[in-house]
Each structure stands twice: as C-alpha cells, then as structure tokens.
Design an enzyme around this catalytic site. Structure first.
Site, mmCIF file in Angstrom:
data_model
loop_
_atom_site.group_PDB
_atom_site.id
_atom_site.type_symbol
_atom_site.label_atom_id
_atom_site.label_comp_id
_atom_site.label_asym_id
_atom_site.label_seq_id
_atom_site.Cartn_x
_atom_site.Cartn_y
_atom_site.Cartn_z
ATOM 1 N N SER A 143 0.831 -1.210 0.000
ATOM 2 C CA SER A 143 0.000 0.000 0.000
ATOM 3 C C SER A 143 0.864 1.258 0.000
ATOM 4 O O SER A 143 0.538 2.249 -0.651
ATOM 5 C CB SER A 143 -0.883 0.023 1.256
ATOM 6 O OG SER A 143 -1.687 -1.128 1.314
ATOM 7 N N THR A 169 2.026 -10.189 -11.230
ATOM 8 C CA THR A 169 1.173 -10.959 -12.143
ATOM 9 C C THR A 169 1.896 -11.161 -13.470
ATOM 10 O O THR A 169 2.419 -10.200 -14.044
ATOM 11 C CB THR A 169 -0.166 -10.221 -12.379
ATOM 12 O OG1 THR A 169 -0.810 -10.079 -11.110
ATOM 13 C CG2 THR A 169 -1.080 -10.997 -13.320
ATOM 14 N N GLU A 252 -5.864 1.226 -14.060
ATOM 15 C CA GLU A 252 -5.769 -0.091 -13.412
ATOM 16 C C GLU A 252 -7.000 -0.340 -12.533
ATOM 17 O O GLU A 252 -7.577 -1.429 -12.535
ATOM 18 C CB GLU A 252 -4.496 -0.182 -12.566
ATOM 19 C CG GLU A 252 -4.384 -1.515 -11.830
ATOM 20 C CD GLU A 252 -3.072 -1.702 -11.072
ATOM 21 O OE1 GLU A 252 -2.192 -0.814 -11.176
ATOM 22 O OE2 GLU A 252 -2.922 -2.725 -10.383
ATOM 23 N N GLN A 289 -39.922 -18.573 -4.131
ATOM 24 C CA GLN A 289 -39.812 -17.115 -4.149
ATOM 25 C C GLN A 289 -38.478 -16.628 -3.555
ATOM 26 O O GLN A 289 -37.887 -15.669 -4.022
ATOM 27 C CB GLN A 289 -40.991 -16.506 -3.383
ATOM 28 C CG GLN A 289 -41.115 -15.017 -3.610
ATOM 29 C CD GLN A 289 -42.284 -14.440 -2.836
ATOM 30 O OE1 GLN A 289 -42.456 -14.702 -1.650
ATOM 31 N NE2 GLN A 289 -43.101 -13.661 -3.500
HETATM 32 C C1 LIG Z 1 -3.118 -11.927 -6.986
HETATM 33 C C2 LIG Z 1 -2.357 -10.646 -6.827
HETATM 34 C C3 LIG Z 1 -1.813 -10.040 -7.946
HETATM 35 C C4 LIG Z 1 -1.061 -8.876 -7.824
HETATM 36 N N1 LIG Z 1 -0.449 -8.346 -8.930
HETATM 37 C C5 LIG Z 1 0.447 -7.342 -8.775
HETATM 38 C C6 LIG Z 1 1.259 -6.904 -9.869
HETATM 39 O O1 LIG Z 1 1.133 -7.384 -11.003
HETATM 40 N N2 LIG Z 1 2.191 -5.952 -9.637
HETATM 41 C C7 LIG Z 1 2.362 -5.385 -8.408
HETATM 42 O O2 LIG Z 1 3.229 -4.535 -8.266
HETATM 43 N N3 LIG Z 1 1.593 -5.758 -7.362
HETATM 44 C C8 LIG Z 1 0.654 -6.726 -7.502
HETATM 45 N N4 LIG Z 1 -0.109 -7.130 -6.437
HETATM 46 C C9 LIG Z 1 0.101 -6.506 -5.139
HETATM 47 C C10 LIG Z 1 -1.069 -5.655 -4.641
HETATM 48 O O3 LIG Z 1 -1.141 -4.458 -5.346
HETATM 49 C C11 LIG Z 1 -0.844 -5.453 -3.120
HETATM 50 O O4 LIG Z 1 -1.066 -6.717 -2.512
HETATM 51 C C12 LIG Z 1 -1.743 -4.403 -2.524
HETATM 52 O O5 LIG Z 1 -1.402 -3.123 -2.999
HETATM 53 C C13 LIG Z 1 -1.653 -4.394 -0.992
HETATM 54 O O6 LIG Z 1 -0.340 -4.360 -0.556
HETATM 55 P P1 LIG Z 1 0.163 -5.424 0.542
HETATM 56 O O7 LIG Z 1 -0.247 -6.766 0.103
HETATM 57 O O8 LIG Z 1 1.612 -5.202 0.805
HETATM 58 O O9 LIG Z 1 -0.661 -5.094 1.852
HETATM 59 P P2 LIG Z 1 -0.273 -4.044 2.996
HETATM 60 O O10 LIG Z 1 0.057 -2.737 2.401
HETATM 61 O O11 LIG Z 1 0.744 -4.682 3.893
HETATM 62 O O12 LIG Z 1 -1.640 -3.924 3.772
HETATM 63 C C14 LIG Z 1 -2.055 -4.894 4.749
HETATM 64 C C15 LIG Z 1 -3.365 -4.375 5.362
HETATM 65 O O13 LIG Z 1 -3.151 -3.100 5.978
HETATM 66 C C16 LIG Z 1 -4.055 -2.141 5.435
HETATM 67 N N5 LIG Z 1 -3.408 -0.830 5.345
HETATM 68 C C17 LIG Z 1 -2.175 -0.529 4.902
HETATM 69 N N6 LIG Z 1 -1.979 0.796 4.942
HETATM 70 C C18 LIG Z 1 -3.111 1.353 5.432
HETATM 71 C C19 LIG Z 1 -3.549 2.675 5.704
HETATM 72 N N7 LIG Z 1 -2.774 3.735 5.440
HETATM 73 N N8 LIG Z 1 -4.786 2.852 6.194
HETATM 74 C C20 LIG Z 1 -5.605 1.809 6.449
HETATM 75 N N9 LIG Z 1 -5.251 0.525 6.207
HETATM 76 C C21 LIG Z 1 -4.031 0.306 5.689
HETATM 77 C C22 LIG Z 1 -4.373 -2.673 4.046
HETATM 78 O O14 LIG Z 1 -5.577 -2.116 3.554
HETATM 79 C C23 LIG Z 1 -4.464 -4.162 4.303
HETATM 80 O O15 LIG Z 1 -5.720 -4.465 4.843
HETATM 81 C C24 LIG Z 1 -0.903 -8.275 -6.549
HETATM 82 C C25 LIG Z 1 -1.497 -8.866 -5.431
HETATM 83 C C26 LIG Z 1 -2.205 -10.032 -5.553
HETATM 84 C C27 LIG Z 1 -2.799 -10.659 -4.317
#
Ligand SMILES: Cc1cc2nc3c(=O)[nH]c(=O)nc-3n(C[C@H](O)[C@H](O)[C@H](O)COP(=O)(O)OP(=O)(O)OC[C@H]3O[C@@H](n4cnc5c(N)ncnc54)[C@H](O)[C@@H]3O)c2cc1C
Length: 391
Positions: A143, A169, A252, A289
């Site tokens: 994020s 991906t 996106e 229903q």
């Molecule tokens: C199947 C799949 C395909 C993907 N494909 C790609 C790709 O092609 N290229 C690429 O670069 N990425 C890709 N991603 C990554 C995806 O964009 C990230 O998983 C996503 O942005 C979330 O980041 P994270 O998993 O690190 O979660 P984190 O950032 O660690 O978040 C964990 C939790 O904390 C919450 N959180 C974090 N910050 C805050 C905040 N400021 N306020 C409130 N809540 C917060 C989040 O909402 C989440 O619930 C893919 C992910 C998946 C699962």
C-alpha cells in the site's frame, strides 16, 4: 454458457456503439472457443497455455484500446471493458488477468517512454510474442508505494539494480518487467521506472506463488542482484516514476472494477440457468420465491456496479474522472462481486462448492478485488480525501 443480451446488458447498452457491440461478440466467440473448454484444466494446473497470447493477439484482444501505431486495436476504454466481460465469462479469470497484465505493464512505457522505447517494448507484447508484467509491490512495501526500496544506483552508462518485488502478475513467464525502483532519497520524487528483460544477469524468479483465486495466472516474487540496467531502459526522466504511477492507477482501478461487475454478471447468469434446471420438492428451485428474490437482488447489485463502472469509464475517456471517483467505484464493484458470487454459490448448493463449477472459481477470484491495485482501505482513504473528509 457465454453470450446473449439480458436486462443488465440492455440497461448499459447506451454507453456502447456498434464497434463495441461487434467487438464484444468477437471476444465472446473467442472466449467460448479458445478459453472455456480449457478453463477448469488451466485453473487446476495453475497455468494457462502460453499459446493463448498469440491466439488472443490474432483475435485483436490484446490491448484493444492501445493505438494502432503500436499494434493495438485503436479502440477506447469500452473496448477493454467489453472484452474483459467476455474473457471472464469463460470461467478462467486467471487467463483473463494473465493476458491482461500488459494493461498495467505497458502504460508507464506509453506515458514516459521515448518513441524508440515504445516501438521496442510495446508491439511485440501486443502481438502476443512477449509477456509483460508490472513490478511495484515489494515484501516491505505494498500500500505504501513511497516505501519502495528496490535500489537503482547509477553506474557508467546505466544503473545497478538490487532488491526484490512481490506478487507480480505474469512475472514467472514475463519477457519484460516494468520495474519501479528508487533512484533518489525523496519518498516520491526519488522513484523511477525501468524495463528489465528476461535473461539479464542477476535477474531471476525467486518464487512462483500459489494463490486463492486467479489460479491460471502465474504470480511471482522476483529478485534483482546487481542487475545492470542500461540508461536506454529507463523510462522518462529520473524521478518521474511516482507521478506516472498515480496516473496509471486510474486505468488499473477501472480495469479491476470491470472485473468486479463482470464476475458478478457471469456468476448471476450461471445461477439463473441453474435455478431453472435444478429441481427440488418437485419443481425448479426458481419456483421458490426466496430463490427468485435472491436472484433479483443479485441482478440489482450487478447492475449498479456495471452502470457505475460504465459511467466512470465514460468520464475516464473524457478525461474528467478523479482518483476519488475511481476509488469509490472500484470498492463498490469489488463488494458487488464478492456478494453476488457468494450468493451464486448458495443458489447452486453443493454443486456451487465444487471446483468444476464456474461460480466456485468466481467466488475465489472475487476476493482479490478488495486487495489488488490498492486495498479497499486505501481506496477509502483516497475517497475520503476527494470527499473532503480528511482533517
Ligand atoms: C493476486 C495478486 C496479484 C497482484 N499483482 C500485482 C502486480 O502485477 N504488480 C504489483 O506490483 N503488485 C501486484 N499485487 C500486489 C497488490 O497491489 C498489493 O497486494 C496491494 O497493494 C496491498 O499491498 P500489501 O499486500 O503489501 O498489503 P499491505 O500494504 O501490507 O496492507 C495490509 C493491510 O493493511 C491495510 N493498510 C495498509 N496501509 C493502510 C492505511 N494507510 N490505512 C488503512 N489501512 C491500511 C491494508 O488495507 C491491508 O488491509 C498483486 C497482489 C495479488 C494478491
């Protein structure tokens, strides 16, 4: 079953012109013949045939909205939406999003790249000869994009790249990866895009990841160890990466919203067909229903997600869509997809829990939409700012 107009399609039809309708029919024909028969096997194998890229390219389905000068079909955002609907209906979301990784990997090249870079990196992908992936997320930064640590250090006529990327991906099979890396200390202005090519020394796939849904697509963790990246592979000026990424997020997120209503719509169609064929207590379950009303509620959620996404697409096409609007629409489409696909499983009963059915797969695929391309919490943050709610 793929195809056919229903009330939901008819309600949204005024957004489309004849070229979109014809393109949707062609995409449905392609999906029915080239994807649907293999959907279950590819999802089970957790990989779709590589040959699908060239087949899809020949059918004009790779990059339908990219300019013809670079090998695209020269359409607009609605061509992408209707082809996404058709590909998802085939029951193999993994193949749809695998083919679709170019939709996120190529825009930074189109926005920042020189003419020579565009000609080199875009047409081979749109011909289906090369696979493109986008690598932003890292083990320590998802994020929080400004927390990207992958480091590109200047050296001679290029850079030395070190770090790793996660959840990429199409990353396992990618021939070229559009990588966001750190070229300066400023959290935002210190980020730049590069194109890294398969086979370069120090660049490897460290893991192929196993997923809940989208199973037929490959997803990688990538490692960069002292990879030399020539300056010819930097996109735009140093430091232009973050601003470009913010621009591409709009497309996106709209694409993910389209996957949301498309999953809901496809699951709804499956549930309707099943409810007419399945008998219990001596009559089709659609005769109850409670089932009919469930299907009507599912149609309402699908319709609202689709209309919202079409409206948003029209504004994106006109250049008048804000990040907050797209964020709201993505969240709503993701919620609709999860709820409708869950209810579709319910309508199918035990059969809905079997991996051979589309709705079982759709219900797992839908879960991704609240995570990928920015989580629902981050979308709400963006929406809050746009709505003037943030202190
Ligand atoms: C199947 C799949 C395909 C993907 N494909 C790609 C790709 O092609 N290229 C690429 O670069 N990425 C890709 N991603 C990554 C995806 O964009 C990230 O998983 C996503 O942005 C979330 O980041 P994270 O998993 O690190 O979660 P984190 O950032 O660690 O978040 C964990 C939790 O904390 C919450 N959180 C974090 N910050 C805050 C905040 N400021 N306020 C409130 N809540 C917060 C989040 O909402 C989440 O619930 C893919 C992910 C998946 C699962």
């Amino acid at each position: 079953m793929i195809g056919g107009m229903d009330e939901i399609d008819r309600f949204c039809d005024s957004f489309l012109d004849d070229s979109h309708r014809a393109f949707r029919e062609a995409a449905r024909g392609f999906a029915k013949q080239a994807i649907e028969p293999h959907a279950y096997a590819w999802e089970e194998a957790e990989l779709f045939d590589r040959g699908l890229y060239t087949q899809a390219a020949e059918a004009g389905l790779l990059g339908p909205s990219f300019p013809e000068a670079y090998g695209g079909a020269g359409g607009d955002v609605f061509h992408l939406l209707v082809s996404t609907e058709a590909l998802i209906e085939a029951g193999c979301t993994g193949a749809a999003v695998g083919l679709g990784s170019l939709e996120i990997a190529l825009p930074p090249i189109m926005i920042l790249g020189s003419e020579a870079q565009k000609q080199r990196f875009v047409p081979p992908v749109l011909r289906g000869e090369r696979i493109a992936a986008l690598a932003i997320s890292e083990p320590g930064a998802g994020s929080d994009v400004a927390g990207v640590r992958c480091l590109a250090r200047p050296e001679g006529a290029g850079y030395r790249l070190n770090g790793s990327k996660l959840y990429v991906t199409s990353g396992v099979r990618a021939d070229q990866v559009t990588v966001l890396a750190r070229t300066g200390l400023d959290p935002h202005a210190g980020l730049s895009f590069f194109v890294v090519e398969k086979g370069w020394e120090g660049f490897r796939v460290s893991r192929a990841l196993k997923k809940t849904g989208w199973r037929a697509s490959d997803t990688a963790e990538l490692a960069f160890e002292d990879v030399f990246v020539p300056t010819t592979h930097r996109l735009g000026e140093e430091g232009a990466g973050f601003a470009c990424l913010m621009q591409t997020f709009l497309g996106e997120r709209l694409y993910l919203a389209a996957q949301g209503y498309a999953l809901a719509h496809a699951a709804w169609r499956e549930a309707v067909a099943y409810s007419k064929a399945r008998e219990a207590f001596g009559r089709p379950i659609a005769g109850f229903q409670v089932i009919r009303h469930k299907l009507a509620d599912m149609a309402a959620r699908t319709l609202s997600a689709k209309v919202l996404t079409y409206q948003c697409a029209a504004q994106v096409r006109a250049g008048s869509c804000s990040p907050a609007q797209v964020a709201l629409v993505k969240n709503e489409a993701a919620r609709a997809a999860e709820w409708v696909c869950r209810e579709a499983v319910q309508v199918l009963g035990g059969m809905g829990y079997m991996r051979e059915t589309k709705v079982e797969r759709f219900s797992r695929d839908a879960r991704l939409l609240a995570i990928g391309g920015g989580t629902s919490e981050i979308m709400n943050e963006i929406a809050s700012k746009g709505l003037g709610l943030a202190p």
